[in-house]
Enzyme design. Sequence first.
Site, mmCIF file in Angstrom:
data_model
loop_
_atom_site.group_PDB
_atom_site.id
_atom_site.type_symbol
_atom_site.label_atom_id
_atom_site.label_comp_id
_atom_site.label_asym_id
_atom_site.label_seq_id
_atom_site.Cartn_x
_atom_site.Cartn_y
_atom_site.Cartn_z
ATOM 1 N N LEU A 68 35.260 53.856 65.718
ATOM 2 C CA LEU A 68 36.180 53.988 64.507
ATOM 3 C C LEU A 68 37.316 54.717 65.102
ATOM 4 O O LEU A 68 37.843 55.474 64.217
ATOM 5 C CB LEU A 68 35.418 54.820 63.499
ATOM 6 C CG LEU A 68 33.905 54.225 63.072
ATOM 7 C CD1 LEU A 68 33.318 54.950 62.205
ATOM 8 C CD2 LEU A 68 34.457 53.032 62.284
ATOM 9 N N GLY A 69 37.707 54.725 66.488
ATOM 10 C CA GLY A 69 38.936 55.529 66.817
ATOM 11 C C GLY A 69 38.839 56.926 66.760
ATOM 12 O O GLY A 69 39.754 57.558 65.995
ATOM 13 N N TYR B 53 26.216 67.768 75.828
ATOM 14 C CA TYR B 53 26.604 67.779 74.320
ATOM 15 C C TYR B 53 25.885 69.299 73.853
ATOM 16 O O TYR B 53 24.702 69.275 74.061
ATOM 17 C CB TYR B 53 25.982 66.447 73.688
ATOM 18 C CG TYR B 53 26.710 65.411 73.831
ATOM 19 C CD1 TYR B 53 27.899 65.402 74.418
ATOM 20 C CD2 TYR B 53 26.111 64.095 73.582
ATOM 21 C CE1 TYR B 53 28.508 64.112 74.861
ATOM 22 C CE2 TYR B 53 26.674 63.068 73.830
ATOM 23 C CZ TYR B 53 27.935 63.087 74.453
ATOM 24 O OH TYR B 53 28.707 61.915 74.598
ATOM 25 N N SER C 264 38.373 56.094 59.663
ATOM 26 C CA SER C 264 37.415 56.627 58.256
ATOM 27 C C SER C 264 38.460 56.474 57.091
ATOM 28 O O SER C 264 38.274 56.215 56.043
ATOM 29 C CB SER C 264 36.804 57.636 58.835
ATOM 30 O OG SER C 264 35.925 57.241 59.636
ATOM 31 N N PHE D 226 39.619 57.901 63.071
ATOM 32 C CA PHE D 226 40.748 57.553 62.496
ATOM 33 C C PHE D 226 40.719 56.397 61.548
ATOM 34 O O PHE D 226 41.594 56.228 60.319
ATOM 35 C CB PHE D 226 41.777 57.401 63.674
ATOM 36 C CG PHE D 226 43.185 56.706 62.901
ATOM 37 C CD1 PHE D 226 44.005 57.590 62.570
ATOM 38 C CD2 PHE D 226 43.587 55.400 63.034
ATOM 39 C CE1 PHE D 226 45.223 57.363 62.124
ATOM 40 C CE2 PHE D 226 45.114 55.022 62.367
ATOM 41 C CZ PHE D 226 45.758 56.064 61.994
ATOM 42 N N SER E 297 32.957 55.995 70.024
ATOM 43 C CA SER E 297 34.082 56.058 69.360
ATOM 44 C C SER E 297 34.644 54.828 68.604
ATOM 45 O O SER E 297 35.962 54.361 68.757
ATOM 46 C CB SER E 297 35.385 56.624 70.147
ATOM 47 O OG SER E 297 35.045 57.950 70.476
#
Length: 348
Positions: free
Chosen positions: A214-215, A66, A220, A218, A212
């Site tokens: 929250l996709g 990262y 949100s 997506f 992930s």
Amino acid sequence: METGRVVGRIKLGSQGLEVSAQGLGCMGMSPFPPFHEQPKPEQDMIALIHHAVHSGVTFLDTSDVYGHFTNEILLGKALKGGVREKVELATKFGISFGDGKREIRGDPAYVRAACEASLKRLQLDCIDLYYQHRVDTRLPIEVTIGELKKLVEEGKIKYIGLSEASASTIRRAHAVHPITAVQLEWSLWSRDVEQEIIPTCRELGIGIVAYSPLGRGFFSSGLKSVENLSNDDFRKSLPRFQPENLEHNKIIFERVNEMATRKGCTPSQLALAWVQHQGNDVCPIPGTTKIENFNQNIGALSVKLTPEEMAELESFASEDVVKGDRYMSDFATWKNSETPPLSSWKAA
């Protein structure tokens, strides 16, 4: 929803690791091409981490890759001043960008060198949870885990984790040294792991860390979350975010949004609550760079779902309803990866 509460705790795996019921994914806090390139003010990110810890979210997730090492440096700074003793820190190894090319590595020399380098950047003597970020499909998993076992014995890491490993790879790894956690993509629209991997983890007493949840943003704001992406954002290349698939997938968001309105929460809180309700062996790690979004995420812990509501949500986004894969074809080895048998390594 109220914020600032103390977040509950769960046991992750069977080896003694205890973490906050929700974690914090730190990837977005550092520039990380091709995923995102916009730098964030360092002091703001440190303030967010401190706010998370104060709120009870003490399970922090990073990786050496990262920000191309800079995210670990950021975490090292954030953990000073007595913060280290309050957190459970997870980092990862395995994705190398030597000579500008992406390579997945799990050979013993690389494992050890990566661990030593992460300890130095994090300014730590020991890493709480050390994941193999992606599985090296060129060598048996037993070889990689064997070196990680040595690092545990030397006190450089406490617990071992895997990410995106197949059920059989998890089982073989666990036979060499207990695996504490498997990190995988799990959300309302990424549910393939429910077939084999989740049952395998539960059979073996391995904790589940959902990235992930929250996709990839997506859930949100649906199509708005895609329209607001910068041109260099990694998600624009993902199959599910392509126009031909989005037109279909937006219906999933609309249904989740309608239910969230009935429940008096946001669609992202509802989607996150669905993951939280999967069991007390599951810890989602939503990422954010904004305190207000973080507060909304921990608000999901207050959303209660009945079995009927869980079933209703799942009917919106069953595996055959979602259009598009979760990774591009050239990232195929990043999903539920298998490794060759140990006998092939011994014979080599």
